[in-house]
Design an enzyme around this catalytic site. Structure first.
Site, short mmCIF file in Angstrom:
data_model
loop_
_atom_site.label_atom_id
_atom_site.label_comp_id
_atom_site.label_asym_id
_atom_site.label_seq_id
_atom_site.Cartn_x
_atom_site.Cartn_y
_atom_site.Cartn_z
N HIS A 33 0.84 -1.20 0.00
CA HIS A 33 0.00 0.00 0.00
C HIS A 33 0.88 1.26 0.00
O HIS A 33 0.59 2.23 -0.70
CB HIS A 33 -0.89 0.04 1.25
CG HIS A 33 -1.87 -1.08 1.38
ND1 HIS A 33 -1.76 -2.07 2.33
CD2 HIS A 33 -2.99 -1.38 0.67
CE1 HIS A 33 -2.78 -2.91 2.21
NE2 HIS A 33 -3.53 -2.51 1.20
N ASP A 155 -4.00 -7.38 -7.43
CA ASP A 155 -5.39 -7.78 -7.66
C ASP A 155 -5.69 -7.55 -9.15
O ASP A 155 -6.39 -6.61 -9.52
CB ASP A 155 -6.32 -6.96 -6.77
CG ASP A 155 -6.04 -7.19 -5.30
OD1 ASP A 155 -6.60 -8.12 -4.73
OD2 ASP A 155 -5.20 -6.45 -4.73
P1 AMP Z 1 -6.68 -3.72 -0.21
O1 AMP Z 1 -6.49 -2.90 1.02
O2 AMP Z 1 -6.26 -5.15 -0.07
O3 AMP Z 1 -8.06 -3.54 -0.80
O4 AMP Z 1 -5.68 -3.12 -1.28
C1 AMP Z 1 -5.70 -1.75 -1.62
C2 AMP Z 1 -4.87 -1.56 -2.85
O5 AMP Z 1 -3.53 -1.97 -2.61
C3 AMP Z 1 -5.38 -2.40 -4.05
O6 AMP Z 1 -5.31 -1.61 -5.23
C4 AMP Z 1 -4.40 -3.54 -4.08
O7 AMP Z 1 -4.24 -4.11 -5.37
C5 AMP Z 1 -3.12 -2.86 -3.62
N1 AMP Z 1 -2.18 -3.85 -3.09
C6 AMP Z 1 -2.42 -4.82 -2.19
N2 AMP Z 1 -1.33 -5.57 -1.99
C7 AMP Z 1 -0.36 -5.05 -2.78
C8 AMP Z 1 1.01 -5.38 -3.03
N3 AMP Z 1 1.61 -6.39 -2.43
N4 AMP Z 1 1.70 -4.62 -3.92
C9 AMP Z 1 1.11 -3.57 -4.56
N5 AMP Z 1 -0.18 -3.21 -4.37
C10 AMP Z 1 -0.90 -3.94 -3.49
#
Ligand code: AMP
Length: 284
Positions: A33, A155
């Site tokens: 993030h 994702d």
């Molecule tokens: P989430 O909080 O899981 O909904 O993720 C929020 C954003 O962070 C989404 O756009 C995810 O694709 C991105 N994200 C989650 N994990 C990663 C990672 N390891 N590397 C890059 N972006 C990520």
């Protein structure tokens, strides 16, 4: 950095700033993030009209199809705020569910693009998940009206969905993809990794291993078999391990021209934790 918790606070903040760069998250922030927030903050400063970076933190109930998964989703607002500040965010919007989905108002569900309905990918295992994602993303876009929103390639299917949704329903917001950030041993960072026991943490490495083994195969079929074998040998339960057209996420038929780009995509369970990962793939 400002913390905005109501739509009224958000509206006041918005009235004082240019359309911002938005990083939508569900909190429990990690370095993946943070990389999105840093990229958004840098883009915001470099923009023709300098703009702020805003991070949203909202555990969206409508995208969870398992109530137990929703109940145990980690909530770590204090450390999240520290990470947003360190990564350069100007504001964090952390609303309650009533702000996003006001009582008595129907939740708008836009028509979903075909990429949301592929039974062998997420929709087959998390039915309704992408309808929930579309609801919250459009709601955030309408409330914040960002000039751009950053989403992780981690994702991948969600990224394709959001790109199509924004083009159809909120074209003033550009979607900026961001590379997946990994632990030094290859595991893609995820808010759910904290639930892995030490032995499951080792098993979880089979996802990134399967993606690299797939790179040595010459056909999509061979790559899929290799990924399933590596996952099984590594102690992960495969939900899917497939090679697809990177944009449409369909599998071209035998006599179709190969797509401009392929993507290898995996979902697997390791203990009680569901993990996803993906990588570009090309035939050797
Ligand atoms: P989430 O909080 O899981 O909904 O993720 C929020 C954003 O962070 C989404 O756009 C995810 O694709 C991105 N994200 C989650 N994990 C990663 C990672 N390891 N590397 C890059 N972006 C990520």
């Amino acid at each position: 950095m400002e913390l905005l918790q109501t739509n009224a606070e958000l509206a006041t903040w918005r009235s004082l700033h240019a359309p911002p760069f938005l990083v939508p998250t569900m909190g429990a922030l990690h370095d993946g993030h943070a990389s999105l927030i840093r990229k958004a903050s840098e883009a915001a400063v470099a923009a023709a009209t300098p703009a702020p970076c805003i991070v949203s933190i909202f555990v969206n109930p409508t995208q969870f199809n398992d109530p137990k998964d929703l109940a145990r989703y980690p909530r770590t607002l204090d450390s999240d705020l520290a990470m947003c500040r360190a990564a350069g965010a100007a504001a964090v919007y952390a609303p309650t569910a009533d702000e996003i989905y006001p009582q008595g108002q129907a939740i708008e569900t836009p028509p979903l693009p075909p990429v949301a309905f592929l039974p062998s990918l997420e929709d087959g295992h998390r039915p309704g998940h992408f309808a929930g994602v579309a609801q919250v993303v459009l709601r955030l876009f309408r409330l914040i009206d960002p000039c751009a929103a950053l989403f992780g390639e981690k994702d991948w299917q969600q990224l394709q969905l959001v790109t199509a949704l924004a083009a159809a329903h909120h074209p003033s917001t550009a979607i900026i993809p961001c590379h997946t950030i990994r632990e030094p041993d290859g595991l893609a960072m995820s808010s759910r990794n904290r639930f892995l026991s030490p032995s499951d943490r080792v098993r979880a490495l089979s996802l990134s291993r399967a993606l690299s083994v797939a790179q040595c195969e010459h056909s999509p079929d061979a790559a899929e078999s290799a990924m399933r074998r590596v996952l099984e040998e590594g102690g992960a339960q495969t939900e899917y391990a497939v090679i697809r057209d990177a944009r449409t996420l369909t599998r071209p038929r035998e006599h179709d021209a190969p797509p401009p780009a392929w993507r290898a995509l995996i979902a697997a369970r390791v203990g009680s934790v569901r993990l996803i990962d993906n990588a570009p793939w090309q035939s050797v």
